[in-house]
Scaffold this active site. Structure first.
Site, PDB file in Angstrom:
ATOM      1  N   ASP A 310     -40.349 -62.218 -92.661  1.00 23.67           N
ATOM      2  CA  ASP A 310     -39.068 -62.894 -92.614  1.00 23.67           C
ATOM      3  C   ASP A 310     -38.005 -61.850 -92.238  1.00 23.67           C
ATOM      4  O   ASP A 310     -38.229 -60.653 -92.367  1.00 23.67           O
ATOM      5  CB  ASP A 310     -38.772 -63.480 -93.999  1.00 23.67           C
ATOM      6  CG  ASP A 310     -37.765 -64.615 -93.939  1.00 23.67           C
ATOM      7  OD1 ASP A 310     -37.381 -64.992 -92.833  1.00 23.67           O
ATOM      8  OD2 ASP A 310     -37.361 -65.105 -95.011  1.00 23.67           O
ATOM      9  N   ASP A 618     -39.465 -66.192 -98.661  1.00 27.96           N
ATOM     10  CA  ASP A 618     -38.696 -66.330 -99.893  1.00 27.96           C
ATOM     11  C   ASP A 618     -38.332 -67.774-100.227  1.00 27.96           C
ATOM     12  O   ASP A 618     -37.980 -68.071-101.358  1.00 27.96           O
ATOM     13  CB  ASP A 618     -37.415 -65.485 -99.836  1.00 27.96           C
ATOM     14  CG  ASP A 618     -36.547 -65.840 -98.630  1.00 27.96           C
ATOM     15  OD1 ASP A 618     -36.868 -66.817 -97.925  1.00 27.96           O
ATOM     16  OD2 ASP A 618     -35.561 -65.132 -98.381  1.00 27.96           O
ATOM     17  N   ASP A 622     -41.333 -71.595 -96.926  1.00 28.94           N
ATOM     18  CA  ASP A 622     -42.338 -70.578 -96.580  1.00 28.94           C
ATOM     19  C   ASP A 622     -43.655 -70.784 -97.316  1.00 28.94           C
ATOM     20  O   ASP A 622     -44.653 -70.131 -96.987  1.00 28.94           O
ATOM     21  CB  ASP A 622     -41.811 -69.174 -96.909  1.00 28.94           C
ATOM     22  CG  ASP A 622     -40.640 -68.775 -96.034  1.00 28.94           C
ATOM     23  OD1 ASP A 622     -40.695 -69.047 -94.828  1.00 28.94           O
ATOM     24  OD2 ASP A 622     -39.670 -68.207 -96.566  1.00 28.94           O
TER      25      ASP A 622
END
Length: 895
Positions: A310, A618, A622
């Site tokens: 990410d 997070d 996800d």
């Protein structure tokens, strides 16, 4: 292994250790030897053999039990840390962060998508609040909460929407607490490496049992046919003359020899080495800000070939500030310049910023040190609103919220409908700039007028977004539209299903938020690339923003690399066929504007291509990718509970550099296990061959049961502890990732193992068969000279293993002493082993059937051990074939 409960104790682990088949056999042999020894030699001398075996067995049991017990305590501590969730509660009108263990009845807790309901309670306010109660009810149905069903149960997850709850029950007084009190969590999973090692140990054990059975038959035949002789040359057994008790005693001694071969053949230290390595690595990884939730992730991470990371908070600091703004159809400089803002536009902006947010602003008495809470994006925009003159509480109290559409990762925007003091309805939207801009039909100019959005102005705003994105700014657009109050649903059911209008919006502002890269992230990315691990950025941000950050982090080498498919938009990747996705997946370095499904598709495609994929994330969005990946790494600070529950490892500081440390530790786990395998198998092969050859040729063994139990104890326990706790080195990151099917015992290990084993076997067999003459003992008493020779063999064998531990530290390096002085545990264990060996030879000879050695023989023992060092170094010059030996052996076996 089970997590310790209140009723568990170390005695349970002692009992588990006693169940080991080899130890059971040894216990039986100890009892038999004790009984026969006392009967034949009297209690004063006859208990030595049996007592020594029993003592060695008890020592092995105690060491194993203590190791398992400490491991269980560590798992319990890690489990407590895993459950120690930190969350925000509202106390005295302000949000404060506390531990889940500190929640009390009466606390008010805000809930957002992905949060875990931390206690039992009642919903006070809810906006499209949907709860996943499957963890409590077993039903996968999502339950929508409203005034008719406001009750919330701890342990459930927020699937959608947002709201606040009043805590009514905590701890054991909650439904979740009652459920967890009745069960215990089992973390005794076996990792893939443990499964493979258990298979290796079982195979070697079977070989050892087979060899022991053959030796047993040969020795019994030799004994009962009169070919086994006493020290004076007379046969030990004469048919019709030897008493039954003496014959049984002789047979028991032969069985003990066979048991000795079993003891030395079974590499009991392999599972213990894995346990020690994983336990040590888990503890050290915790210090490096990584909490391991699943043991298998420790070793799997060492095989990772790609990391899908990410952007926000992992590669960047997640400390956002508004640095640019376009308001009233033009750029405002500075972005919070109130003098350039038209009154109506500013009023609508402040209303939208204050109402369309999950964050909050707390102003203490005196007005100093304003506290802003929420996500980094929300905090940045709220701080910007305060600079524009926003009074958060006043704005919130002037208008009332009718309905909320929480920020959605699929639509990348969130909205709110509010009723103003003059009974008008305003619908405010906020989200990804180009997506909100596409919904706008007009913009508010500097004269407070709504001006239709023509193609020229639309191009102007798009260009502004591109320029900000190219400067690595996250672009957020804020828009609104008036709405007819008559069209607003009145009933609660209709309102819950109402979709906020998202067309014909009026653009109020486009802001650019700066989120700088984390210090050291570029070095971490380069280290990964050097180690053969490709780092890919998968983000929901604009492609241009993603490109700018990727260049800054080193994921993209230069702007020349920023072309498709190196950099791709999620929508474009999604629209490709399965075959096309597989063709380009490995070349993708950056994916922008990705949805949760795009990230999942990329992970699935890479795994199909044979990659071992690690994913960082997070958000709740996800979770599918984290679960699908070989290793899921959730962020501990910004990560939602859904993301953490779907992960294997939690990165406690949200830092990509910590992810790289996890890769190092994963490789260290695998490397340390390989070191111990090489060391352990060298011991086993050498001892097995020496005893088998000596037993078959002369009917006796130079290394007796007690001696081999001691060797087994120090090699299995102290050796495992020494080699399993080697810290990771930079050298590990110079290698390519370990493949899924790569053999556990590599060609390098085979070469080192065979060279050392052949050397030790050759030297010790020469001592066994020619030792008396070489040591000048031919004219001494036969029994005493045999004891001296066997003591020297035992001592030299132990020194060979002590010095071989140094060789095993660096299987593929010439300088085996590199960094050894910094490893205090290794040096301490070597020192302890030496001291214990001296004590055994010099003071415990009665128990181990050894005699004291003079200083010359001590020097001989040390020299024999030391010679293994140059041999090991010389052996590393031997070129090795590319084909794994294990594959070659398999082919030979099949033929």
């Amino acid at each position: 292994m089970q997590i310790l409960g209140e009723e568990d104790s170390c005695l349970m682990f002692v009992w588990d250790a006693c169940k080991d088949l080899t130890l059971v056999i040894l216990m039986v042999a100890a009892v038999a030897s004790l009984a026969l020894g006392i009967k034949s030699e009297g209690i004063k001398e006859g208990w030595y053999d049996g007592g020594s075996i029993a003592f060695a067995v008890i020592l092995v049991i105690v060491v194993t039990a203590i190791s398992d017990y400490k491991q269980s305590l560590q798992f319990r501590d890690l489990n407590e840390e895993k459950r120690n969730i930190h969350l925000e509660v509202i106390r005295n009108g302000r949000r404060v962060e506390i531990s889940i263990y500190d929640i009390v009845v009466g606390d008010v807790i805000p809930l957002n998508i992905g949060d875990q309901v931390p206690a039992d309670g009642i919903m006070i306010i809810g906006h499209s609040l949907a709860i996943d109660e499957s963890s409590m009810t077993g039903e996968s149905k999502i339950v929508h909460k409203d005034s008719k069903d406001p009750f919330l149960m701890s342990g459930c997850k927020v699937a959608d929407g947002s709201g606040t709850m009043l805590v009514t029950g905590v701890g054991i007084n909650t439904e979740w607490g009652l459920l967890m009190a009745s069960i215990s969590e089992d973390t005794g999973e076996e990792t893939p490496l443990q499964v493979r090692l258990n298979g290796v140990a079982t195979f070697i054990g079977i070989v050892g049992l087979t060899v022991a059975a053959v030796v047993l038959v040969v020795l019994l035949v030799r004994y009962f046919t009169g070919h086994t002789e006493n020290s004076d040359g007379s046969p030990q057994f004469k048919a019709g003359h030897t008493k039954l008790g003496v014959a049984i005693n002789g047979a028991i001694k032969i069985v003990t020899v066979a048991v000795t071969i079993v003891v030395v053949a079974v590499p009991e230290g392999l599972p213990l080495a894995v346990t020690l390595t994983l336990a040590y690595s888990m503890r050290k990884m915790m210090a490096d800000k990584a909490l391991v939730r699943r043991l298998s992730a420790c070793e799997t991470m060492g095989s990772a070939t790609t990391i899908c990371s990410d952007k926000t908070g992992t590669l960047t600091l997640n400390q956002m500030t508004v640095t640019e703004a376009y308001i009233g159809g033009k750029k405002t400089n500075p972005p919070h310049n109130k003098s350039e803002l038209p009154d109506k536009c500013r009023s609508l902006l402040v209303e939208g910023v204050a109402q369309n947010t999950n964050g909050s602003v707390y102003v203490p008495e005196g007005g100093n040190n304003v506290e802003v809470s929420g996500s980094p994006t929300e905090k940045a925009i709220l701080n910007w609103g305060i600079q524009l003159g926003m009074d958060f509480e006043a704005v919130r109290s002037e208008s009332s919220i009718i309905h909320v559409f929480p920020f959605n990762s699929e639509k990348k925007r969130g909205g709110v409908a509010v009723r103003t003091p003059d009974s008008k309805v305003h619908i405010h939207w906020k989200g990804a700039a180009e997506i909100v801009l596409a919904c706008c039909a007009a913009y508010m100019d500097a004269q407070n007028q709504s001006v239709d959005m023509d193609e020229e102005k639309m191009t102007y705003f798009r260009k502004a977004i591109e320029v900000m994105a190219a400067d690595s700014l996250r672009c957020v657009a804020i828009a609104y539209r008036p709405y007819e109050i008559e069209k607003v649903p009145t009933s609660e059911e209709e309102l819950a299903r109402w979709s906020l209008p998202e067309d014909d919006l009026i653009l109020l502002a486009i802001v650019g938020l700066k989120d700088p890269c984390r210090p050291g992230v570029k070095d971490a990315v380069q280290l990964c690339q050097k180690a053969g691990v490709k780092v890919r950025m998968v983000t929901g941000d604009n492609v241009q923003t993603a490109k700018a950050i990727a260049l800054e982090c080193g994921i993209l080498g230069s702007s020349a690399d920023a072309w498709e498919p190196n950099i791709i938009e999620g929508k474009r990747f999604r629209e490709l066929s399965d075959r096309e996705r597989e063709d380009i997946a490995e070349r993708i370095s950056v994916m922008g504007r990705s949805s949760p499904n795009d990230k999942l598709l990329l992970v699935q495609t890479l795994r199909k291509k044979g990659h071992v994929v690690a994913v960082t994330g997070d958000g709740t969005n996800d979770a599918p990718a984290l679960h699908e990946a070989d290793i899921g790494l959730a962020m501990g600070i910004q990560g939602t509970e859904v993301a953490k529950e779907s992960s294997d490892i939690i990165i406690l500081d949200d830092n990509f550099a910590s992810v790289v440390k996890v890769v190092r530790w994963g490789r260290s786990v695998y490397a340390n296990i390989q070191k111990f395998i090489q060391f352990q198998l060298t011991v086993n092969v050498a001892a097995l061959v020496i005893n088998v050859v000596a037993a078959v040729s002369s009917g006796d063994v130079p290394l007796n049961t007690v001696q081999l139990l001691w060797v087994n104890l120090i090699m299995d326990t102290l050796g495992a502890l020494a080699l399993a706790t080697e810290p990771p080195t930079d050298h590990l990151m110079d290698r390519s990732p370990v493949g899924r099917r790569e053999p556990l015992i590599t060609n390098i290990m085979w070469r080192n193992l065979l060279i050392q084993a052949i050397y030790q076997i050759s030297v010790l067999l020469v001592l066994n068969f020619r030792g008396r003459s070489l040591l000048g003992l031919k004219h001494d008493d036969l029994a005493h000279s045999l004891k001296v020779k066997n003591t020297l063999i035992f001592n030299a064998f132990v020194f060979c293993q002590i010095f071989n531990e140094f060789n095993a530290r660096k299987p593929d390096e010439y300088n085996i002493f590199k960094g050894v002085t910094r490893n205090y545990l290794f040096m301490g264990i070597v020192g302890i082993t030496l001291v214990l060996q001296i004590i055994i030879i010099e003071f415990l000879g009665k128990f181990t059937k050894t005699v004291r050695l003079n200083w010359k023989m001590w020097i001989v023992s040390v020299v024999i051990g030391v010679i293994g060092w140059p041999l090991a170094a010389a052996g590393k010059l031997i070129p090795l074939p590319e084909t794994p030996f294990s594959e070659f052996f398999t082919r030979c076996f099949r033929r």
